[in-house]
Write an enzyme that holds these catalytic residues in place. Sequence first.
Site, PDB file in Angstrom:
ATOM      1  N   LYS A  22       0.862  -1.208   0.000  1.00 23.67           N
ATOM      2  CA  LYS A  22       0.000   0.000   0.000  1.00 23.67           C
ATOM      3  C   LYS A  22       0.887   1.243   0.000  1.00 23.67           C
ATOM      4  O   LYS A  22       0.675   2.159  -0.797  1.00 23.67           O
ATOM      5  CB  LYS A  22      -0.878   0.022   1.238  1.00 23.67           C
ATOM      6  CG  LYS A  22      -1.526   1.378   1.518  1.00 23.67           C
ATOM      7  CD  LYS A  22      -2.406   1.405   2.737  1.00 23.67           C
ATOM      8  CE  LYS A  22      -1.711   1.820   3.984  1.00 23.67           C
ATOM      9  NZ  LYS A  22      -1.437   3.256   4.109  1.00 23.67           N
ATOM     10  N   ASN A  23       1.923   1.281   0.885  1.00 29.31           N
ATOM     11  CA  ASN A  23       2.697   2.511   1.045  1.00 29.31           C
ATOM     12  C   ASN A  23       3.665   2.764  -0.106  1.00 29.31           C
ATOM     13  O   ASN A  23       4.335   3.785  -0.138  1.00 29.31           O
ATOM     14  CB  ASN A  23       3.387   2.527   2.399  1.00 29.31           C
ATOM     15  CG  ASN A  23       2.345   2.655   3.509  1.00 29.31           C
ATOM     16  OD1 ASN A  23       1.182   2.963   3.241  1.00 29.31           O
ATOM     17  ND2 ASN A  23       2.737   2.364   4.722  1.00 29.31           N
ATOM     18  N   CYS A 116      -5.342   8.752   8.639  1.00 26.13           N
ATOM     19  CA  CYS A 116      -5.737   8.185   9.933  1.00 26.13           C
ATOM     20  C   CYS A 116      -5.458   9.175  11.063  1.00 26.13           C
ATOM     21  O   CYS A 116      -4.621  10.041  10.967  1.00 26.13           O
ATOM     22  CB  CYS A 116      -4.930   6.929  10.209  1.00 26.13           C
ATOM     23  SG  CYS A 116      -5.330   5.605   9.098  1.00 26.13           S
ATOM     24  N   ARG A 121      -0.323  15.268  11.755  1.00 23.86           N
ATOM     25  CA  ARG A 121       0.392  14.700  10.602  1.00 23.86           C
ATOM     26  C   ARG A 121       0.905  15.893   9.773  1.00 23.86           C
ATOM     27  O   ARG A 121       0.351  16.235   8.762  1.00 23.86           O
ATOM     28  CB  ARG A 121      -0.538  13.809   9.781  1.00 23.86           C
ATOM     29  CG  ARG A 121      -1.201  12.680  10.561  1.00 23.86           C
ATOM     30  CD  ARG A 121      -0.240  11.550  10.955  1.00 23.86           C
ATOM     31  NE  ARG A 121       0.335  10.830   9.843  1.00 23.86           N
ATOM     32  CZ  ARG A 121      -0.295   9.845   9.192  1.00 23.86           C
ATOM     33  NH1 ARG A 121      -1.522   9.548   9.485  1.00 23.86           N
ATOM     34  NH2 ARG A 121       0.301   9.202   8.226  1.00 23.86           N
ATOM     35  N   ILE A 123       3.110  18.415   7.303  1.00 24.15           N
ATOM     36  CA  ILE A 123       3.822  18.240   6.025  1.00 24.15           C
ATOM     37  C   ILE A 123       4.856  19.352   5.852  1.00 24.15           C
ATOM     38  O   ILE A 123       5.223  19.717   4.735  1.00 24.15           O
ATOM     39  CB  ILE A 123       2.853  18.227   4.813  1.00 24.15           C
ATOM     40  CG1 ILE A 123       1.988  19.485   4.780  1.00 24.15           C
ATOM     41  CG2 ILE A 123       1.966  16.984   4.807  1.00 24.15           C
ATOM     42  CD1 ILE A 123       1.249  19.642   3.460  1.00 24.15           C
ATOM     43  N   ASP A 124       5.343  19.869   7.009  1.00 26.24           N
ATOM     44  CA  ASP A 124       6.292  20.986   6.935  1.00 26.24           C
ATOM     45  C   ASP A 124       7.569  20.623   6.186  1.00 26.24           C
ATOM     46  O   ASP A 124       8.146  21.453   5.469  1.00 26.24           O
ATOM     47  CB  ASP A 124       6.633  21.481   8.354  1.00 26.24           C
ATOM     48  CG  ASP A 124       7.170  20.355   9.225  1.00 26.24           C
ATOM     49  OD1 ASP A 124       6.517  19.296   9.292  1.00 26.24           O
ATOM     50  OD2 ASP A 124       8.252  20.511   9.813  1.00 26.24           O
ATOM     51  N   ASP A 306       4.095   0.848  12.055  1.00 28.31           N
ATOM     52  CA  ASP A 306       2.853   0.268  11.538  1.00 28.31           C
ATOM     53  C   ASP A 306       2.601  -1.136  12.061  1.00 28.31           C
ATOM     54  O   ASP A 306       1.507  -1.666  11.895  1.00 28.31           O
ATOM     55  CB  ASP A 306       2.887   0.208  10.006  1.00 28.31           C
ATOM     56  CG  ASP A 306       2.920   1.588   9.406  1.00 28.31           C
ATOM     57  OD1 ASP A 306       3.171   1.707   8.200  1.00 28.31           O
ATOM     58  OD2 ASP A 306       2.707   2.554  10.166  1.00 28.31           O
ATOM     59  N   ARG A 398      -8.899  -0.044   3.837  1.00 28.70           N
ATOM     60  CA  ARG A 398      -8.003   0.864   3.122  1.00 28.70           C
ATOM     61  C   ARG A 398      -6.677   0.210   2.837  1.00 28.70           C
ATOM     62  O   ARG A 398      -6.006   0.559   1.864  1.00 28.70           O
ATOM     63  CB  ARG A 398      -7.724   2.113   3.980  1.00 28.70           C
ATOM     64  CG  ARG A 398      -8.836   3.097   4.039  1.00 28.70           C
ATOM     65  CD  ARG A 398      -8.370   4.346   4.765  1.00 28.70           C
ATOM     66  NE  ARG A 398      -7.084   4.786   4.249  1.00 28.70           N
ATOM     67  CZ  ARG A 398      -6.302   5.644   4.889  1.00 28.70           C
ATOM     68  NH1 ARG A 398      -6.654   6.117   6.066  1.00 28.70           N
ATOM     69  NH2 ARG A 398      -5.151   6.010   4.361  1.00 28.70           N
TER      70      ARG A 398
HETATM   71  C1  EPZ Z   1       4.268   6.846   6.071  1.00 32.73           C
HETATM   72  O1  EPZ Z   1       3.516   7.938   6.534  1.00 32.73           O
HETATM   73  C2  EPZ Z   1       3.279   5.704   6.028  1.00 32.73           C
HETATM   74  N1  EPZ Z   1       2.178   6.054   5.138  1.00 32.73           N
HETATM   75  C3  EPZ Z   1       2.745   5.419   7.425  1.00 32.73           C
HETATM   76  O2  EPZ Z   1       1.934   4.243   7.333  1.00 32.73           O
HETATM   77  C4  EPZ Z   1       3.919   5.119   8.356  1.00 32.73           C
HETATM   78  O3  EPZ Z   1       3.428   4.926   9.655  1.00 32.73           O
HETATM   79  C5  EPZ Z   1       4.890   6.295   8.336  1.00 32.73           C
HETATM   80  O4  EPZ Z   1       5.334   6.531   6.973  1.00 32.73           O
HETATM   81  C6  EPZ Z   1       6.113   6.067   9.215  1.00 32.73           C
HETATM   82  O5  EPZ Z   1       6.809   4.954   8.787  1.00 32.73           O
HETATM   83  C7  EPZ Z   1       2.393   6.037   3.808  1.00 32.73           C
HETATM   84  O6  EPZ Z   1       3.481   5.728   3.353  1.00 32.73           O
HETATM   85  C8  EPZ Z   1       1.216   6.409   2.938  1.00 32.73           C
HETATM   86  P1  EPZ Z   1       6.453  10.135   7.939  1.00 32.73           P
HETATM   87  P2  EPZ Z   1       4.164   9.424   6.435  1.00 32.73           P
HETATM   88  O7  EPZ Z   1       6.488  11.378   7.117  1.00 32.73           O
HETATM   89  O8  EPZ Z   1       5.028   9.518   5.253  1.00 32.73           O
HETATM   90  C9  EPZ Z   1       6.905  13.550  11.180  1.00 32.73           C
HETATM   91  C10 EPZ Z   1       0.002   2.976   7.549  1.00 32.73           C
HETATM   92  O9  EPZ Z   1      -0.504   2.478   8.570  1.00 32.73           O
HETATM   93  N2  EPZ Z   1       6.807  14.485  10.046  1.00 32.73           N
HETATM   94  O10 EPZ Z   1       7.521   9.112   7.763  1.00 32.73           O
HETATM   95  O11 EPZ Z   1       3.062  10.399   6.604  1.00 32.73           O
HETATM   96  C11 EPZ Z   1       5.592  12.833  11.438  1.00 32.73           C
HETATM   97  O12 EPZ Z   1       4.763  13.601  12.267  1.00 32.73           O
HETATM   98  C12 EPZ Z   1       0.530   4.391   7.587  1.00 32.73           C
HETATM   99  O13 EPZ Z   1       0.164   2.379   6.448  1.00 32.73           O
HETATM  100  C13 EPZ Z   1       7.041  15.828  10.256  1.00 32.73           C
HETATM  101  O14 EPZ Z   1       7.315  16.264  11.376  1.00 32.73           O
HETATM  102  O15 EPZ Z   1       5.053   9.427   7.761  1.00 32.73           O
HETATM  103  C14 EPZ Z   1       6.051  11.547  12.104  1.00 32.73           C
HETATM  104  O16 EPZ Z   1       6.237  11.768  13.498  1.00 32.73           O
HETATM  105  C15 EPZ Z   1       0.228   5.065   8.914  1.00 32.73           C
HETATM  106  N3  EPZ Z   1       6.957  16.689   9.194  1.00 32.73           N
HETATM  107  C16 EPZ Z   1       7.418  11.287  11.460  1.00 32.73           C
HETATM  108  O17 EPZ Z   1       7.818  12.515  10.845  1.00 32.73           O
HETATM  109  C17 EPZ Z   1       6.681  16.248   7.920  1.00 32.73           C
HETATM  110  O18 EPZ Z   1       6.650  17.072   6.985  1.00 32.73           O
HETATM  111  C18 EPZ Z   1       7.380  10.207  10.387  1.00 32.73           C
HETATM  112  O19 EPZ Z   1       6.362  10.555   9.479  1.00 32.73           O
HETATM  113  C19 EPZ Z   1       6.453  14.878   7.728  1.00 32.73           C
HETATM  114  C20 EPZ Z   1       6.517  13.997   8.801  1.00 32.73           C
END
Ligand code: EPZ
Length: 419
Positions: A22-23, A116, A121, A123-124, A306, A398
């Site tokens: 999925k990811n 979720c 969450r 996106i900075d 996850d 999902r």
């Molecule tokens: C991906 O989410 C996955 N989703 C998530 O899986 C997974 O839990 C996550 O990576 C961590 O491995 C997809 O790939 C679609 P991150 P993502 O950016 O990319 C912080 C599932 O169950 N952060 O790696 O959104 C954030 O808050 C889902 O399949 C910032 O601070 O996660 C978190 O604490 C849930 N600023 C950490 O980084 C940003 O701009 C990791 O988030 C982006 C993230």
Amino acid sequence: MNKIVINGGRPLQGEVAISGAKNSVVALIPATILADDIVVLDGVPAISDVDSLIEIMKDMGASVERAGETLTIDPRGVKNVPMPYGKINSLRASYYFYGSLLGRYGEATVGLPGGCDLGPRPIDLHLKAFKAMGAEMSYEGNSMRLATKNRDLIGASVYMDTVSVGATINTMLAAVKAKGRTVIENAAREPEIIDVATLLNNMGAHIRGAGTDIITIEGVEQLHGTRHQVIPDRIEAGTYIALAAAVGEGVKISNVLYEHLEGFLAKLEEMGVRMTVSEDSVYVEKQEELQAITIKTAPYPGFATDLQQPITPLLLKAQGRGRIMDTIYEKRVNHVPELANMGAAIETQGGQILYTGPNRLQGAAVKATDLRAGAALVIAGLMAEGKTEITNVEFILRGYSNIIEKLTQLGADIQLVEA
Ligand code: EPZ
């Protein structure tokens, strides 16, 4: 609204095949916008996130044909239009349209992402990368508009303050056709990042270092079509391996790349789980006594955040006391009260999850609060005596393709019914 009804306590046996990741696929589909020709994706899982993305792609003018697990995408009809907000906010991964539309047009207007409830969450880091490449941000209602002055993105060096899967992939998507070189430092190393880089390179991009913490992208003028096989879903695989250890009496999980699960498999071994790991499958026997352990999640190749929810029902069978700390999402604990509702000795304390085993779970009415919490409740329902009803199942659908069929095939008494 549907619900899942499980009559638990039955042993599962047989074989289950893991579907595409999925990811990975939620990034691969938007990435096809960058091609000037047809892109074919094989091994696409039957999950609702894919349905949503196909609808969005068609709304934008792409043609998408689905035959089983194969998607044939012709992006040449895509017009750079503001994304349909209603559909966009249904999944967080919609933010990949920022990177691919910026990469193709030098501008993008996209609804702010949903996803979720795992706490904030942000996106900075995505925006930091886009700005470094010359994009300016403005808001238009519920949408955000990113655009460069003359529609050209310029390669830049970007340091990721936090290791982020999404920000790493989104930066790659924007950088492949930018002018010059982009370097991503402190990049995430997840296998899904390698999968997206493989697709882009097969389309003619010049990406080096995917899978390490430094990724270098040399911008190119044009990207052509290609055919690509989606990697197996390591999180679905981990979920079924935990399920097999919890309620199985001999289950083979096939289409597994064990090297994507080393952190997870190591913790199962620490518990005493008996299994045989082969080249592309894992065979899990009926388990004897298991030991409680402590789990601390970390970016790949650490224990995946996850998988901390799906492994929890198995932990509840183990002897002793243990702890789970999610260092990525501290609020990823909404499954704990639901499991306690089923009789589990589990609680959250100061951001940690504490549990004591072994537990005999009782079926109950519970609700899925996010995708992986829902998976944990399915496993708990299979373990519990009596009937378990799970609502909010759309979260589960999902990310777990054909989960009812796959579990029924293993001997589970599980149905999806109108609530
Ligand atoms: C991906 O989410 C996955 N989703 C998530 O899986 C997974 O839990 C996550 O990576 C961590 O491995 C997809 O790939 C679609 P991150 P993502 O950016 O990319 C912080 C599932 O169950 N952060 O790696 O959104 C954030 O808050 C889902 O399949 C910032 O601070 O996660 C978190 O604490 C849930 N600023 C950490 O980084 C940003 O701009 C990791 O988030 C982006 C993230």
